[in-house]
Design an enzyme around this catalytic site. Sequence first.
Site, mmCIF file in Angstrom:
data_model
loop_
_atom_site.group_PDB
_atom_site.id
_atom_site.type_symbol
_atom_site.label_atom_id
_atom_site.label_comp_id
_atom_site.label_asym_id
_atom_site.label_seq_id
_atom_site.Cartn_x
_atom_site.Cartn_y
_atom_site.Cartn_z
ATOM 1 C CG ASP A 13 -1.818 -1.244 1.242
ATOM 2 O OD1 ASP A 13 -2.206 -1.706 0.155
ATOM 3 O OD2 ASP A 13 -2.079 -1.763 2.344
ATOM 4 C CE LYS A 16 2.357 -2.563 -4.370
ATOM 5 N NZ LYS A 16 2.122 -2.179 -2.970
ATOM 6 N N GLY A 40 -4.615 -4.260 -3.765
ATOM 7 C CA GLY A 40 -5.580 -3.176 -3.960
ATOM 8 C C GLY A 40 -4.778 -1.958 -4.354
ATOM 9 C CG HIS A 41 -2.086 -1.995 -6.951
ATOM 10 N ND1 HIS A 41 -1.201 -2.539 -7.838
ATOM 11 C CD2 HIS A 41 -1.811 -2.576 -5.764
ATOM 12 C CE1 HIS A 41 -0.425 -3.405 -7.216
ATOM 13 N NE2 HIS A 41 -0.775 -3.459 -5.947
ATOM 14 C CD GLN A 223 0.455 -9.118 -2.917
ATOM 15 O OE1 GLN A 223 1.028 -9.761 -3.760
ATOM 16 N NE2 GLN A 223 -0.777 -8.706 -3.075
HETATM 17 P P1 GDP Z 1 -0.729 0.311 -3.508
HETATM 18 O O1 GDP Z 1 -1.362 -0.940 -3.014
HETATM 19 O O2 GDP Z 1 0.753 0.344 -3.307
HETATM 20 O O3 GDP Z 1 -1.094 0.655 -4.928
HETATM 21 O O4 GDP Z 1 -1.322 1.497 -2.609
HETATM 22 P P2 GDP Z 1 -2.878 1.704 -2.215
HETATM 23 O O5 GDP Z 1 -3.589 2.207 -3.406
HETATM 24 O O6 GDP Z 1 -3.383 0.498 -1.520
HETATM 25 O O7 GDP Z 1 -2.751 2.811 -1.085
HETATM 26 C C1 GDP Z 1 -2.154 4.048 -1.349
HETATM 27 C C2 GDP Z 1 -3.185 5.165 -1.066
HETATM 28 O O8 GDP Z 1 -2.512 6.403 -1.007
HETATM 29 C C3 GDP Z 1 -4.228 5.328 -2.158
HETATM 30 O O9 GDP Z 1 -5.429 5.753 -1.573
HETATM 31 C C4 GDP Z 1 -3.634 6.414 -3.052
HETATM 32 O O10 GDP Z 1 -4.641 7.145 -3.772
HETATM 33 C C5 GDP Z 1 -2.976 7.292 -2.027
HETATM 34 N N1 GDP Z 1 -1.772 8.012 -2.470
HETATM 35 C C6 GDP Z 1 -0.800 7.599 -3.328
HETATM 36 N N2 GDP Z 1 0.197 8.506 -3.373
HETATM 37 C C7 GDP Z 1 -0.153 9.504 -2.523
HETATM 38 C C8 GDP Z 1 0.494 10.702 -2.097
HETATM 39 O O11 GDP Z 1 1.598 11.042 -2.505
HETATM 40 N N3 GDP Z 1 -0.176 11.466 -1.159
HETATM 41 C C9 GDP Z 1 -1.397 11.111 -0.672
HETATM 42 N N4 GDP Z 1 -1.983 11.920 0.227
HETATM 43 N N5 GDP Z 1 -2.027 9.994 -1.040
HETATM 44 C C10 GDP Z 1 -1.400 9.186 -1.956
HETATM 45 P P1 IMO Z 2 -0.936 -4.220 -2.254
HETATM 46 O O1 IMO Z 2 -0.532 -4.757 -3.616
HETATM 47 C C1 IMO Z 2 -0.868 -4.821 2.072
HETATM 48 C C2 IMO Z 2 -0.987 -8.988 3.466
HETATM 49 C C3 IMO Z 2 -2.230 -9.450 4.206
HETATM 50 C C4 IMO Z 2 -1.609 -10.468 5.160
HETATM 51 C C5 IMO Z 2 -0.532 -11.121 4.297
HETATM 52 C C6 IMO Z 2 -0.948 -12.438 3.637
HETATM 53 O O2 IMO Z 2 -2.210 -3.462 -2.259
HETATM 54 O O3 IMO Z 2 0.200 -3.513 -1.612
HETATM 55 P P2 IMO Z 2 -2.570 -13.026 1.613
HETATM 56 O O4 IMO Z 2 -4.033 -12.768 1.403
HETATM 57 O O5 IMO Z 2 -1.693 -12.419 0.571
HETATM 58 O O6 IMO Z 2 -2.260 -14.478 1.837
HETATM 59 O O7 IMO Z 2 -2.220 -12.297 3.013
HETATM 60 O O8 IMO Z 2 -0.229 -10.171 3.276
HETATM 61 N N1 IMO Z 2 -1.250 -8.402 2.134
HETATM 62 C C7 IMO Z 2 -1.158 -7.090 1.859
HETATM 63 N N2 IMO Z 2 -0.907 -6.032 2.672
HETATM 64 N N3 IMO Z 2 -1.028 -4.638 0.744
HETATM 65 C C8 IMO Z 2 -1.239 -5.696 -0.091
HETATM 66 O O9 IMO Z 2 -1.272 -5.565 -1.429
HETATM 67 C C9 IMO Z 2 -1.358 -6.987 0.472
HETATM 68 N N4 IMO Z 2 -1.594 -8.213 -0.038
HETATM 69 C C10 IMO Z 2 -1.502 -9.062 0.977
HETATM 70 O O10 IMO Z 2 -2.833 -8.388 4.907
HETATM 71 O O11 IMO Z 2 -0.950 -9.822 6.199
HETATM 72 MG MG MG Z 3 -2.877 -1.578 -1.787
#
Ligand code: GDP
Ligand code: IMO
Ligand code: MG
Length: 428
Positions: A13, A16, A40-41, A223
Site C-alpha cells: 500500500d 504502487k 488493492g492498487h 504486495q
Molecule cells: P498500492 O497498493 O501500493 O497501490 O497502494 P494503495 O492504493 O493500496 O494505497 C495508497 C493510497 O494512497 C491510495 O489511496 C492512493 O490514492 C494514495 N496516495 C498515493 N500517493 C499519494 C500521495 O503522494 N499522497 C497522498 N496523500 N495519497 C497518496
Molecule cells: P498491495 O498490492 C498490504 C498482506 C495481508 C496479510 C498477508 C498475507 O495493495 O500492496 P494473503 O491474502 O496475501 O495471503 O495475506 O499479506 N497483504 C497485503 N498487505 N497490501 C497488499 O497488497 C497486500 N496483499 C496481501 O494483509 O498480512
Molecule cells: Mg494496496
Amino acid sequence: MPGIVLIGAQWGDEGKGKATDLIGTKVDYVARFNGGNNAGHSVVVGNESYALHLLPSGIINPHLTPVIGNGVVVDPEVLFQEIDGLEARGIDCSHLLVSEAAHIIAPYHRTLDKVTERFLGKHKIGTTGRGIGPAYADKINRVGIRVHDLFNAKHLHDKVEASLHQKNQMLVKLYNRRPIDVDQTTDELLKLGERLKPYVANTGLILNKALDEGKTVLFEGAQATMLDVDHGTYPFVTSSNPTAGGACTGTGVGPTKINRVIGVSKAYVTRVGEGPFPTELFDESGEWLRAQGHEFGVTTGRPRRCGWFDAVVNRYASQVNGLTDIVLTKLDVLTGLKEIPICVAYDVDGERHDDMPTDQAAFAAAKPIYETMPGWDEDISQVHDFDDLPATCQAYVKRLEELSNCRISAIGTGPQRDHIISVHSLID
Ligand code: GDP
Ligand code: IMO
Ligand code: MG
C-alpha cells in the site's frame, strides 16, 4: 529494451498504483507478475478513482497493453467482475492478455484460506481471505490448475479430482466441513474458461518480443518486499515473490532485460494483517497518521497499522531488489508535525543492528533507534519543484535518501496524478 520493475519497498500500500499510472503514460506494456486479488492498487484521475485488484493499474491508460503474467494467481470470477466494472465506466479491457500458464484460484482455495485462518486462531496470518496462499500451495505441490487446463474438459476433471482428493479429506475430517463436488467444480471452471479464452496468450513470448523491438515494459509488483515469502517477515508474509526477482520468474523475462528497478515507499510505514512491525505506533500519533493518510485497506477495508519511516527496511529493500530509484509517496501526510522521527537502526537485546536481522525472533524483538527531524506546516500539495519545498521538508527527504542507499527520483504530494515532484526521470 527498457524493462522497468516497480515494487513495494515496505509492507504494501505504498502507492504502487499511482506510481504505475504515472509511468504508464510512457510505456507500451504493464505486466503484473505476482500475487492476485489480494492487491488493492488505487489510481485517481481527476474526479475518478479506481481500485485495481487483479488487473494491472496500467489498464487505465488506453494506449498500453495490460498483461497478467504466469506468476499471478487468477480468480476468473473476480477478473470478470473487475473487467465488467471498468468497462461500465468506459475503460476498454479487450486488449488484456492473460498468461496461459498462470494458476487459477478456484472456489475451494477461497474456502481453504478462510478455514485455515480460523483454525490457526491466535497464530493466524491475517490474510485477505482471497485464496492466495492455498492457490500458491497447490502450485508448489504440483496439484494446481493452470489457465490452459480450463480448455480441456477431461483433462480438467482429472486435475480437479486430483486436487480435491486430499482437500476433501481435510475439509471433512479436520475442519468439519462438507466435501467439494468434483463434477460441479469442473463445470464451473469450464464455463469460466470459455469467457477467459479470448484473453489468453503466450505472454512470455509477447513480452520478450516487445522488449527485443525496443518497446518499454513496466513490471508492476503487488504486495511488497517485507511480504515476500523468501525475503519478508516469514511467516507473516504473502505466498509469492513481490521482490524484483519475481518479475522475471513471474513473466518469463530474463534479468538481462531489466534495466531499472523502482521501489515505492511511503514517507512513513503501514502494515495490514499480523506480524512484527518495529516502528508501529500505538498512541495518538498512530491514530493521527491513519486519519491524515486515510489508511484503510483498499481490498479488505481493514484499518492499517501505522508507524514512522523505517530506514532499516528501506536499506534492505534497496539491497534485495537492487533498487535504482525510489518513489517516495504521501509526504504531504506528514505536514503539520512539529518533529518527525526516523528509525535509523534497531536495538535487539542491547545490540545495535544497522542491517535487517535475518533471524525473525531478533526482528520481532527489534526496538527502533530514532533520529528526529524538524517538521513543516506549509501545504506542499501544489509544489512541483523540489527546491520549492520548505527547507525542513527538503532536509527530511534528503535524510531518507541518504539512509535508504538509493536516490529518491519522485515525491508524491497527494493522490492525484499531478500531485508529484519529479527529481529524476523514471524512464529513459
Ligand atoms: P498500492 O497498493 O501500493 O497501490 O497502494 P494503495 O492504493 O493500496 O494505497 C495508497 C493510497 O494512497 C491510495 O489511496 C492512493 O490514492 C494514495 N496516495 C498515493 N500517493 C499519494 C500521495 O503522494 N499522497 C497522498 N496523500 N495519497 C497518496
Ligand atoms: P498491495 O498490492 C498490504 C498482506 C495481508 C496479510 C498477508 C498475507 O495493495 O500492496 P494473503 O491474502 O496475501 O495471503 O495475506 O499479506 N497483504 C497485503 N498487505 N497490501 C497488499 O497488497 C497486500 N496483499 C496481501 O494483509 O498480512
Ligand atoms: Mg494496496
